[in-house]
Design an enzyme around this catalytic site. Sequence first.
Site, PDB file in Angstrom:
ATOM      1  N   LYS A   1      14.365  71.028  25.981  1.00 26.92           N
ATOM      2  CA  LYS A   1      15.166  72.090  25.358  1.00 26.92           C
ATOM      3  C   LYS A   1      16.460  71.502  24.781  1.00 26.92           C
ATOM      4  O   LYS A   1      16.847  71.837  23.663  1.00 26.92           O
ATOM      5  CB  LYS A   1      15.474  73.174  26.410  1.00 26.92           C
ATOM      6  CG  LYS A   1      16.276  74.331  25.881  1.00 26.92           C
ATOM      7  CD  LYS A   1      16.062  75.618  26.678  1.00 26.92           C
ATOM      8  CE  LYS A   1      16.711  75.666  28.018  1.00 26.92           C
ATOM      9  NZ  LYS A   1      16.571  76.985  28.669  1.00 26.92           N
TER      10      LYS A   1
ATOM     11  N   HIS B   1      23.819  86.488  23.363  1.00 23.44           N
ATOM     12  CA  HIS B   1      22.593  86.058  24.026  1.00 23.44           C
ATOM     13  C   HIS B   1      21.432  86.529  23.147  1.00 23.44           C
ATOM     14  O   HIS B   1      21.473  87.651  22.626  1.00 23.44           O
ATOM     15  CB  HIS B   1      22.459  86.699  25.410  1.00 23.44           C
ATOM     16  CG  HIS B   1      23.512  86.276  26.381  1.00 23.44           C
ATOM     17  ND1 HIS B   1      23.295  86.227  27.737  1.00 23.44           N
ATOM     18  CD2 HIS B   1      24.801  85.879  26.203  1.00 23.44           C
ATOM     19  CE1 HIS B   1      24.399  85.817  28.358  1.00 23.44           C
ATOM     20  NE2 HIS B   1      25.329  85.614  27.450  1.00 23.44           N
TER      21      HIS B   1
ATOM     22  N   ARG C   1      14.425  82.412  26.267  1.00 22.26           N
ATOM     23  CA  ARG C   1      13.090  82.976  26.122  1.00 22.26           C
ATOM     24  C   ARG C   1      13.105  84.434  26.559  1.00 22.26           C
ATOM     25  O   ARG C   1      12.506  85.297  25.930  1.00 22.26           O
ATOM     26  CB  ARG C   1      12.085  82.209  26.996  1.00 22.26           C
ATOM     27  CG  ARG C   1      10.665  82.726  26.848  1.00 22.26           C
ATOM     28  CD  ARG C   1       9.763  82.300  27.985  1.00 22.26           C
ATOM     29  NE  ARG C   1      10.136  82.944  29.245  1.00 22.26           N
ATOM     30  CZ  ARG C   1       9.550  82.716  30.404  1.00 22.26           C
ATOM     31  NH1 ARG C   1       8.568  81.831  30.468  1.00 22.26           N
ATOM     32  NH2 ARG C   1       9.938  83.333  31.507  1.00 22.26           N
ATOM     33  N   GLY C   2      13.820  84.727  27.653  1.00 21.41           N
ATOM     34  CA  GLY C   2      13.774  86.065  28.244  1.00 21.41           C
ATOM     35  C   GLY C   2      12.610  86.160  29.206  1.00 21.41           C
ATOM     36  O   GLY C   2      11.691  85.329  29.189  1.00 21.41           O
ATOM     37  N   ASP C   3      12.670  87.148  30.071  1.00 16.97           N
ATOM     38  CA  ASP C   3      11.563  87.344  31.028  1.00 16.97           C
ATOM     39  C   ASP C   3      10.375  87.958  30.310  1.00 16.97           C
ATOM     40  O   ASP C   3      10.539  88.755  29.392  1.00 16.97           O
ATOM     41  CB  ASP C   3      12.005  88.265  32.165  1.00 16.97           C
ATOM     42  CG  ASP C   3      12.942  87.550  33.121  1.00 16.97           C
ATOM     43  OD1 ASP C   3      12.795  86.322  33.288  1.00 16.97           O
ATOM     44  OD2 ASP C   3      13.828  88.220  33.674  1.00 16.97           O
TER      45      ASP C   3
ATOM     46  N   HIS D   1      13.949  77.294  37.883  1.00 17.87           N
ATOM     47  CA  HIS D   1      13.504  78.570  37.300  1.00 17.87           C
ATOM     48  C   HIS D   1      12.266  79.061  38.059  1.00 17.87           C
ATOM     49  O   HIS D   1      11.361  78.265  38.359  1.00 17.87           O
ATOM     50  CB  HIS D   1      13.178  78.385  35.806  1.00 17.87           C
ATOM     51  CG  HIS D   1      12.861  79.681  35.140  1.00 17.87           C
ATOM     52  ND1 HIS D   1      11.585  80.186  35.082  1.00 17.87           N
ATOM     53  CD2 HIS D   1      13.664  80.605  34.554  1.00 17.87           C
ATOM     54  CE1 HIS D   1      11.611  81.372  34.467  1.00 17.87           C
ATOM     55  NE2 HIS D   1      12.860  81.635  34.134  1.00 17.87           N
TER      56      HIS D   1
ATOM     57  N   GLU E   1      31.375  86.596  30.700  1.00 20.23           N
ATOM     58  CA  GLU E   1      30.172  87.276  30.204  1.00 20.23           C
ATOM     59  C   GLU E   1      30.322  88.775  30.418  1.00 20.23           C
ATOM     60  O   GLU E   1      30.743  89.225  31.480  1.00 20.23           O
ATOM     61  CB  GLU E   1      28.945  86.768  30.970  1.00 20.23           C
ATOM     62  CG  GLU E   1      27.666  87.462  30.531  1.00 20.23           C
ATOM     63  CD  GLU E   1      26.446  86.968  31.290  1.00 20.23           C
ATOM     64  OE1 GLU E   1      26.113  85.780  31.180  1.00 20.23           O
ATOM     65  OE2 GLU E   1      25.839  87.787  31.994  1.00 20.23           O
TER      66      GLU E   1
ATOM     67  N   ALA F   1      12.342  78.921  25.069  1.00 23.91           N
ATOM     68  CA  ALA F   1      13.690  78.926  24.474  1.00 23.91           C
ATOM     69  C   ALA F   1      13.881  77.724  23.548  1.00 23.91           C
ATOM     70  O   ALA F   1      14.610  77.796  22.557  1.00 23.91           O
ATOM     71  CB  ALA F   1      14.731  78.911  25.587  1.00 23.91           C
TER      72      ALA F   1
ATOM     73  N   THR G   1      25.480  89.816  26.686  1.00 24.12           N
ATOM     74  CA  THR G   1      24.070  89.718  27.064  1.00 24.12           C
ATOM     75  C   THR G   1      23.197  90.618  26.183  1.00 24.12           C
ATOM     76  O   THR G   1      23.704  91.418  25.389  1.00 24.12           O
ATOM     77  CB  THR G   1      23.843  90.103  28.542  1.00 24.12           C
ATOM     78  OG1 THR G   1      24.067  91.507  28.668  1.00 24.12           O
ATOM     79  CG2 THR G   1      24.749  89.342  29.476  1.00 24.12           C
TER      80      THR G   1
HETATM   81  P1  FAD Z   1      12.864  78.658  28.968  1.00 19.64           P
HETATM   82  O1  FAD Z   1      13.895  77.606  28.811  1.00 19.64           O
HETATM   83  O2  FAD Z   1      11.869  78.814  27.878  1.00 19.64           O
HETATM   84  O3  FAD Z   1      12.121  78.381  30.355  1.00 19.64           O
HETATM   85  C1  FAD Z   1      11.266  79.353  30.924  1.00 19.64           C
HETATM   86  C2  FAD Z   1      10.269  78.695  31.851  1.00 19.64           C
HETATM   87  O4  FAD Z   1       9.336  77.955  31.069  1.00 19.64           O
HETATM   88  C3  FAD Z   1      10.891  77.675  32.812  1.00 19.64           C
HETATM   89  O5  FAD Z   1      10.185  77.722  34.018  1.00 19.64           O
HETATM   90  C4  FAD Z   1      10.680  76.347  32.116  1.00 19.64           C
HETATM   91  O6  FAD Z   1      10.637  75.248  33.018  1.00 19.64           O
HETATM   92  C5  FAD Z   1       9.320  76.578  31.459  1.00 19.64           C
HETATM   93  N1  FAD Z   1       9.119  75.797  30.230  1.00 19.64           N
HETATM   94  C6  FAD Z   1      10.002  75.552  29.259  1.00 19.64           C
HETATM   95  N2  FAD Z   1       9.447  74.804  28.278  1.00 19.64           N
HETATM   96  C7  FAD Z   1       8.154  74.595  28.651  1.00 19.64           C
HETATM   97  C8  FAD Z   1       7.052  73.908  28.060  1.00 19.64           C
HETATM   98  N3  FAD Z   1       7.170  73.264  26.893  1.00 19.64           N
HETATM   99  N4  FAD Z   1       5.854  73.906  28.734  1.00 19.64           N
HETATM  100  C9  FAD Z   1       5.702  74.544  29.923  1.00 19.64           C
HETATM  101  N5  FAD Z   1       6.727  75.213  30.526  1.00 19.64           N
HETATM  102  C10 FAD Z   1       7.928  75.232  29.897  1.00 19.64           C
HETATM  103  N6  FAD Z   1      17.754  87.287  30.085  1.00 19.64           N
HETATM  104  C11 FAD Z   1      17.848  88.325  29.235  1.00 19.64           C
HETATM  105  O7  FAD Z   1      16.871  89.054  29.022  1.00 19.64           O
HETATM  106  N7  FAD Z   1      19.018  88.628  28.588  1.00 19.64           N
HETATM  107  C12 FAD Z   1      20.138  87.872  28.750  1.00 19.64           C
HETATM  108  O8  FAD Z   1      21.174  88.164  28.147  1.00 19.64           O
HETATM  109  C13 FAD Z   1      20.080  86.750  29.633  1.00 19.64           C
HETATM  110  N8  FAD Z   1      21.148  85.939  29.805  1.00 19.64           N
HETATM  111  C14 FAD Z   1      21.030  84.852  30.622  1.00 19.64           C
HETATM  112  C15 FAD Z   1      22.131  83.994  30.750  1.00 19.64           C
HETATM  113  C16 FAD Z   1      22.056  82.880  31.570  1.00 19.64           C
HETATM  114  C17 FAD Z   1      23.255  81.957  31.684  1.00 19.64           C
HETATM  115  C18 FAD Z   1      20.859  82.609  32.300  1.00 19.64           C
HETATM  116  C19 FAD Z   1      20.791  81.406  33.212  1.00 19.64           C
HETATM  117  C20 FAD Z   1      19.766  83.439  32.161  1.00 19.64           C
HETATM  118  C21 FAD Z   1      19.826  84.561  31.322  1.00 19.64           C
HETATM  119  N9  FAD Z   1      18.735  85.410  31.154  1.00 19.64           N
HETATM  120  C22 FAD Z   1      18.833  86.484  30.297  1.00 19.64           C
HETATM  121  C23 FAD Z   1      17.497  85.223  31.942  1.00 19.64           C
HETATM  122  C24 FAD Z   1      16.417  84.402  31.200  1.00 19.64           C
HETATM  123  O9  FAD Z   1      16.053  85.040  30.010  1.00 19.64           O
HETATM  124  C25 FAD Z   1      15.214  84.265  32.128  1.00 19.64           C
HETATM  125  O10 FAD Z   1      15.537  83.464  33.228  1.00 19.64           O
HETATM  126  C26 FAD Z   1      13.904  83.819  31.491  1.00 19.64           C
HETATM  127  O11 FAD Z   1      12.857  83.963  32.449  1.00 19.64           O
HETATM  128  C27 FAD Z   1      13.880  82.353  31.057  1.00 19.64           C
HETATM  129  O12 FAD Z   1      14.611  82.164  29.934  1.00 19.64           O
HETATM  130  P2  FAD Z   1      14.982  80.657  29.467  1.00 19.64           P
HETATM  131  O13 FAD Z   1      15.685  80.768  28.199  1.00 19.64           O
HETATM  132  O14 FAD Z   1      15.611  79.912  30.579  1.00 19.64           O
HETATM  133  O15 FAD Z   1      13.490  80.100  29.226  1.00 19.64           O
END
Ligand code: FAD
Length: 288
Positions: free
Chosen positions: A159, A72, A102-104, A143, A11, A118, A42
Amino acid sequence: MTETNPTLSFEVFPPNSQVGVDNLTDTLDQLKGLNPSFISVTASNHKLNYEETTINLAKYVKDNLHCHTMVHMPAAYVTKTEVRSILNRLEKMNIHQVLALRGDIVEGYVPEKDFKYASDLTQFIKQEKPDFTVSGACYPEVHPDSKNRIDDIKHLKNKVDSGCDQLITQLFYDNEQFYRFQEECAIADINVPILAGIMPIVNRKQALHVIENCAARLPKKFINILDKYKDNPVSLKEAGIAYAVDQIVDLVTNDVSGVHLYTMNKADTAKHIFKNTASLFHLDGVAE
Ligand code: FAD
């Protein structure tokens, strides 16, 4: 049962300064020839010049390293129209791999409504571009937004069912946490490959950042390294890389699907790890 070789991927992130750009170009040139399974790029989660940063870097990787490239894509702050246009551009560039995120959620910035999670983005990409490979993020140590492990795994299952082809984990330093997570996934019928995210610690500042921002459990062996070499950056780096190699050897021995190395844009670290583990991945690239 068919045995497949574990994958090794890297990465990198788009730098935000000219020094960073020069350093990264140098890094990528040095990674040429290692033949990773893919290199992922990223992205900022808040619409900051996605095209000029992530896409441009992905194009550089694709054109100069001739390896598979993954972008990403954090979705909380983008619309379907914007994603559609990015996907079309990626297709034209022959990039077919996306890490759907999803992102933060940033305090004070209201997200768009098109992609709440996501899984919504994953489903959308699979509808728009069925031949794209979509990866998802996962969290062996849960998470931070999740109420508990059970909810987190249920959401992860959802997901994966929405179209994820593979998962990449958040960094971790305790392999036992990963093995437990793998078991939980298997119980929940999550059967896609799970790539283990490994970030070698190479300096104290980075180590403190990880400790502050990441929920990763830090084993005693790891804390001892940070303490013992706190005033000796050369030894800290060597010990940090050795720790990562040790983690990787253990993971591959235990049949991990793949290792995703957070390179922090440092070529020497990636090459060092590559040299010490290439045969485990059956890679024939050359680290000069
Ligand atoms: P999701 O999968 O949507 O999950 C987010 C939260 O929502 C989790 O707590 C999950 O349990 C909960 N959730 C999911 N679905 C539901 C539902 N239906 N109902 C209720 N709750 C639900 N961030 C960046 O900004 N840029 C990057 O390039 C980046 N790269 C990353 C690469 C990796 C390998 C990892 C592990 C993380 C990366 N991140 C990046 C961080 C990531 O964007 C954050 O951790 C963000 O907060 C969550 O994204 P996610 O895609 O995991 O979200």
